[in-house]
Design an enzyme around this catalytic site. Structure first.
Site, PDB file in Angstrom:
ATOM      1  CE  LYS A   1      -0.746  -0.675   4.823  1.00  0.00           C
ATOM      2  NZ  LYS A   1      -0.659   0.136   5.781  1.00  0.00           N
TER       3      LYS A   1
ATOM      4  NE  ARG B   1      -6.191   1.283  12.020  1.00  0.00           N
ATOM      5  CZ  ARG B   1      -5.181   0.819  11.009  1.00  0.00           C
ATOM      6  NH1 ARG B   1      -4.871   1.912  11.507  1.00  0.00           N
ATOM      7  NH2 ARG B   1      -4.553   0.256  10.508  1.00  0.00           N
TER       8      ARG B   1
ATOM      9  CE1 TYR C   1      14.281  31.001   5.739  1.00  0.00           C
ATOM     10  CE2 TYR C   1      14.639  28.849   5.080  1.00  0.00           C
ATOM     11  CZ  TYR C   1      14.825  30.393   4.975  1.00  0.00           C
ATOM     12  OH  TYR C   1      13.760  30.398   3.554  1.00  0.00           O
TER      13      TYR C   1
ATOM     14  CG  MET D   1      10.428  24.015  -0.421  1.00  0.00           C
ATOM     15  SD  MET D   1       9.369  25.503  -1.434  1.00  0.00           S
ATOM     16  CE  MET D   1       8.893  25.473  -0.132  1.00  0.00           C
TER      17      MET D   1
HETATM   18  C1  LIG Z   1      -4.174  -3.911   7.883  1.00  0.00           C
HETATM   19  C2  LIG Z   1      -2.806  -4.375   7.940  1.00  0.00           C
HETATM   20  N1  LIG Z   1      -2.660  -5.488   7.894  1.00  0.00           N
HETATM   21  C3  LIG Z   1      -0.586  -5.443   7.199  1.00  0.00           C
HETATM   22  C4  LIG Z   1       0.129  -4.266   7.653  1.00  0.00           C
HETATM   23  C5  LIG Z   1       1.397  -4.481   7.460  1.00  0.00           C
HETATM   24  O1  LIG Z   1       1.902  -3.352   8.890  1.00  0.00           O
HETATM   25  P1  LIG Z   1       3.484  -3.533   9.548  1.00  0.00           P
HETATM   26  O2  LIG Z   1       3.828  -2.618   7.965  1.00  0.00           O
HETATM   27  O3  LIG Z   1       3.507  -2.657  10.215  1.00  0.00           O
HETATM   28  O4  LIG Z   1       3.915  -5.049   8.539  1.00  0.00           O
HETATM   29  C6  LIG Z   1      -1.280  -2.935   8.279  1.00  0.00           C
HETATM   30  C7  LIG Z   1       0.295  -1.711   7.967  1.00  0.00           C
HETATM   31  O5  LIG Z   1      -0.087  -0.824   8.364  1.00  0.00           O
HETATM   32  C8  LIG Z   1      -1.981  -2.761   7.908  1.00  0.00           C
HETATM   33  O6  LIG Z   1      -2.673  -1.889   7.864  1.00  0.00           O
END
Ligand SMILES: Cc1ncc(COP(=O)(O)O)c(C=O)c1O
Length: 353
Positions: free
Chosen positions: A34, A128, A251, A299
């Site tokens: 992801k 969550r 800065y 930046m």
């Molecule tokens: C539903 C789910 N599974 C697995 C993972 C993988 O987690 P990690 O990157 O800590 O191994 C995530 C990441 O946040 C997740 O949201």
């Protein structure tokens, strides 16, 4: 050429996936790709890991569709499932696995029953996403009656990376109970749990961060875990300034030289995704020699201490990678490597090797 670049190493991604593969044992390995493959490039990451994995996990439908349409034919799990009826249709058409985490999704499925690859998400204490166990049992029954028996039960650990974790065992117990009652496969483990809790593997594991060469555990480095660097961020020195005691840099004049020395100006800043809140003292390396950031990140530039460092204009400065662990930078910045990887902007050159 400015020379600010991110190098993505496919051999390291493949190595790390192989490492997860061995830890997974008999469980299916779903690599989480992801957020653009944790900033490595969605397809780059997926293609590098294909030989080691049974499937991929993404967060949202667009990522899943992009993977499928670029030729990833195997299972793809969409961790936030579908957002509406249209997305449900996309998922069905492309044979994507959707996570069902809420009753409104169950209602959408029941409103138009059709073959759907469903993983029911259980809230076991993270609070969550996920159905409470009693709702999950009921939803599984309703879905099965409509010809949509779920493929499995999943849950997510809140504290698996915490040295004093007292939560995961309770979460695992609850998830196991529900999976057993429904006689369905179980998936709970992220990277931290995959490494720490072999008994939590279940039938499918879902590591992410370890695949990208970062340790999920504070007390074990990525190299201790035999993970290889897959993301190296570097830039060039574009100026070297002499500085006198009492003179400050950048800065806000937040850093003042205690003695005479040299300060290097590096062509990278928050416009490239280097964290602006990185404090003086954050590690960097010049030609492999460790040194530190001084003054505030701008930046397009940042400044580093060159006292005792052999360096010339044009030399390479590593922000993280081989000489500077990304986890050390994350710690100095009070964040996690996940965020550092994800926030690189489009400006640095991306080199896939
Ligand atoms: C539903 C789910 N599974 C697995 C993972 C993988 O987690 P990690 O990157 O800590 O191994 C995530 C990441 O946040 C997740 O949201």
């Amino acid at each position: 050429m400015r020379g600010t670049r991110v190098e993505i190493r496919t051999a390291a991604l493949a190595h790390n996936a192989g490492r997860a593969r061995r830890l997974a044992g008999d469980a299916e390995l779903f690599a989480m790709v992801k957020a653009n493959g944790y900033g490595h490039g969605l397809l780059t990451a997926a293609q590098a890991m294909v030989p080691a994995v049974e499937g991929f996990g993404v967060a949202v439908m667009e990522e899943a569709v992009a993977l499928r349409d670029s030729g990833i034919a195997g299972p793809i799990l969409v961790a936030e499932g579908f957002f509406d009826a249209d997305e449900l249709e996309h998922a069905r058409r492309r044979s994507l696995e959707v996570v069902v985490h809420s009753l409104w999704q169950v209602q959408l499925l029941l409103a138009k029953p059709a073959p759907t690859r469903i993983w029911l998400k259980l809230n076991t204490g993270m609070n969550r996403l996920g159905l409470r166990p009693e709702w999950a049992l009921q939803a599984a029954e309703q879905l099965a009656a409509a010809g949509m028996k779920p493929l499995g039960i999943m849950s997510h650990f809140a504290c698996a990376d915490d040295a004093t974790d007292s939560v995961s065992e309770k979460q695992l117990l609850l998830a196991t109970e529900v999976a057993q009652r429904l006689q369905l496969p179980l998936s709970t483990a992220n990277s931290a749990a995959l490494i720490r809790y072999p008994h939590a593997r279940g039938q499918r594991v879902r590591p992410g961060i370890m695949l990208y060469g970062s340790s999920p555990l504070d007390w074990q480095s990525a190299s201790d875990l035999d993970l290889q660097v897959s993301h190296r961020f570097s830039a060039r020195l574009i100026a070297i300034n002499d500085i006198q005691p009492g003179e400050s840099v950048g800065y806000g004049a937040t850093w003042t030289a205690a003695c005479a020395g040299r300060v290097g100006v590096v062509a990278v800043g928050y416009g490239d995704g280097y964290p602006r809140h990185a404090p003086s003292g954050t590690p960097v390396a010049v030609n492999g020699q460790p040194t530190i950031l001084v003054g505030r990140v701008s930046m397009d530039m940042l400044t580093i201490d060159l006292n005792g460092i052999d360096a010339q204009v044009g030399d390479e400065v590593e922000l993280w990678g081989d000489a500077v662990a990304v986890d050390a930078v994350a710690k100095a910045c009070g964040t996690i490597s996940y965020e550092l990887f994800c926030q690189i902007t489009a400006r640095p050159a991306r080199i896939v090797v």
